[in-house]
Design a protein around this motif. Structure first.
Motif, PDB file in Angstrom:
ATOM      1  N   UNK A  65       0.844  -1.354   0.047  1.00  0.00           N
ATOM      2  CA  UNK A  65      -0.051   0.123   0.123  1.00  0.00           C
ATOM      3  C   UNK A  65       0.803   1.203  -0.025  1.00  0.00           C
ATOM      4  N   UNK A  66       0.273   2.349  -0.702  1.00  0.00           N
ATOM      5  CA  UNK A  66       1.064   3.580  -0.534  1.00  0.00           C
ATOM      6  C   UNK A  66       0.175   4.648   0.108  1.00  0.00           C
ATOM      7  N   UNK A  67       0.687   5.421   0.658  1.00  0.00           N
ATOM      8  CA  UNK A  67      -0.221   6.697   1.364  1.00  0.00           C
ATOM      9  C   UNK A  67       0.286   7.903   0.723  1.00  0.00           C
ATOM     10  N   UNK A  68      -0.506   8.598  -0.009  1.00  0.00           N
ATOM     11  CA  UNK A  68      -0.182   9.902  -0.665  1.00  0.00           C
ATOM     12  C   UNK A  68      -0.988  11.211  -0.339  1.00  0.00           C
ATOM     13  N   UNK A  69      -1.210  11.441   1.026  1.00  0.00           N
ATOM     14  CA  UNK A  69      -1.782  12.584   1.451  1.00  0.00           C
ATOM     15  C   UNK A  69      -0.905  13.706   1.761  1.00  0.00           C
ATOM     16  N   UNK A  70       0.484  13.343   1.762  1.00  0.00           N
ATOM     17  CA  UNK A  70       1.433  14.278   2.052  1.00  0.00           C
ATOM     18  C   UNK A  70       1.630  15.131   0.698  1.00  0.00           C
ATOM     19  N   UNK A  71       2.213  16.472   0.863  1.00  0.00           N
ATOM     20  CA  UNK A  71       2.625  17.159  -0.532  1.00  0.00           C
ATOM     21  C   UNK A  71       4.236  17.511  -0.471  1.00  0.00           C
ATOM     22  N   UNK A  72       4.795  17.415   0.872  1.00  0.00           N
ATOM     23  CA  UNK A  72       6.086  17.371   0.961  1.00  0.00           C
ATOM     24  C   UNK A  72       6.922  16.225   1.443  1.00  0.00           C
ATOM     25  N   UNK A  73       8.443  16.151   1.208  1.00  0.00           N
ATOM     26  CA  UNK A  73       9.012  15.146   1.825  1.00  0.00           C
ATOM     27  C   UNK A  73       8.720  14.537   2.988  1.00  0.00           C
ATOM     28  N   UNK A  74       8.424  13.231   3.183  1.00  0.00           N
ATOM     29  CA  UNK A  74       7.867  12.545   4.585  1.00  0.00           C
ATOM     30  C   UNK A  74       9.412  12.624   5.317  1.00  0.00           C
ATOM     31  N   UNK A  75       9.110  13.171   6.591  1.00  0.00           N
ATOM     32  CA  UNK A  75      10.190  13.349   7.399  1.00  0.00           C
ATOM     33  C   UNK A  75      10.231  12.290   8.633  1.00  0.00           C
ATOM     34  N   UNK A  76       9.152  11.957   8.965  1.00  0.00           N
ATOM     35  CA  UNK A  76       8.948  10.931  10.085  1.00  0.00           C
ATOM     36  C   UNK A  76       7.875   9.967  10.145  1.00  0.00           C
ATOM     37  N   UNK A  77       7.939   8.970  10.514  1.00  0.00           N
ATOM     38  CA  UNK A  77       6.921   7.792  10.627  1.00  0.00           C
ATOM     39  C   UNK A  77       6.830   7.258  11.976  1.00  0.00           C
ATOM     40  N   UNK A  78       5.741   6.782  12.313  1.00  0.00           N
ATOM     41  CA  UNK A  78       5.769   5.939  13.765  1.00  0.00           C
ATOM     42  C   UNK A  78       4.364   5.009  13.594  1.00  0.00           C
ATOM     43  N   UNK A  79       4.605   3.958  13.914  1.00  0.00           N
ATOM     44  CA  UNK A  79       3.294   2.995  14.154  1.00  0.00           C
ATOM     45  C   UNK A  79       2.926   3.080  15.500  1.00  0.00           C
ATOM     46  N   UNK A  80       1.559   2.876  15.556  1.00  0.00           N
ATOM     47  CA  UNK A  80       0.927   2.876  17.048  1.00  0.00           C
ATOM     48  C   UNK A  80       1.396   1.613  17.566  1.00  0.00           C
ATOM     49  N   UNK A  81       1.076   1.163  19.061  1.00  0.00           N
ATOM     50  CA  UNK A  81       1.520   0.166  19.918  1.00  0.00           C
ATOM     51  C   UNK A  81       1.119  -1.125  19.385  1.00  0.00           C
ATOM     52  N   UNK A  82      -0.146  -0.863  18.708  1.00  0.00           N
ATOM     53  CA  UNK A  82      -0.817  -2.486  18.172  1.00  0.00           C
ATOM     54  C   UNK A  82      -0.521  -2.569  16.788  1.00  0.00           C
ATOM     55  N   UNK A  83       0.008  -1.597  16.075  1.00  0.00           N
ATOM     56  CA  UNK A  83       0.344  -1.656  14.644  1.00  0.00           C
ATOM     57  C   UNK A  83      -0.796  -1.399  13.777  1.00  0.00           C
ATOM     58  N   UNK A  84      -1.946  -0.916  14.452  1.00  0.00           N
ATOM     59  CA  UNK A  84      -2.979  -0.549  13.595  1.00  0.00           C
ATOM     60  C   UNK A  84      -3.146   0.583  12.974  1.00  0.00           C
TER      61      UNK A  84
END
Length: 156
Positions: A65-84
């Motif tokens: 899957x790809x997520x394309x809602x940002x317009x600028x370079x992605x700087x940071x990511x984080x998954x929730x504790x349950x991975x959902x």
């Protein structure tokens, strides 16, 4: 073990103490900036200068899957504790929070400035994030940022 090679815009799988490459994946058409594994070990996500977040299956090493809602370079990511849930941020003035399994947008957390760090609480659906607030409503003469929280009882 997976590691990230920004110069070749690839994610490489490696094994052993010497980390000898065993597989290389073309992940994005431009530089990858960040990579995170979900706590269940099922997925990892990459964020890139092309403003895309890619979700990868760890076992199959395929993009699911790809997520394309940002317009600028992605700087940071984080998954929730349950991975959902997956939070992603950039110079856009919002944080995108998506449902991992469907890619559906759950929340768009509005920010007054770019966000360079997001991190979920290890046991609760609570997101901490740091923005570049130096030119905002806070004291712009100091060399410090602000940490904010999303997911408290009165957030929506």
């Amino acid at each position: 073990m997976l590691y990230f090679c920004p110069a070749s815009v690839r994610v490489r799988a490696a094994s052993g103490a010497a980390l000898k490459p065993i597989q290389s994946i073309n992940a994005h058409p431009s530089n990858c900036i960040c990579i995170k594994f979900d706590p269940t070990g099922k997925y990892f996500a990459t964020g890139s200068a092309d403003a895309l977040v890619s979700l990868w299956d760890v076992e199959e090493l395929v993009c699911v899957r790809c997520f394309s809602r940002l317009d600028w370079p992605v700087r940071t990511l984080s998954f929730s504790h349950d991975g959902k849930m997956l939070a992603s941020a950039s110079e856009d003035h919002f944080i995108d929070i998506a449902e991992v399994e469907t890619g559906e947008k759950l929340w768009e957390v509005q920010c007054d400035s770019p966000t360079f760090t997001v991190a979920w609480h290890p046991k609760r659906p609570l997101l901490a994030y740091a923005c570049d607030d130096k030119e905002g409503k806070y004291d712009n003469n100091r060399e410090a940022g602000t940490v904010k929280l999303f997911g408290l009882p009165n957030d929506s």
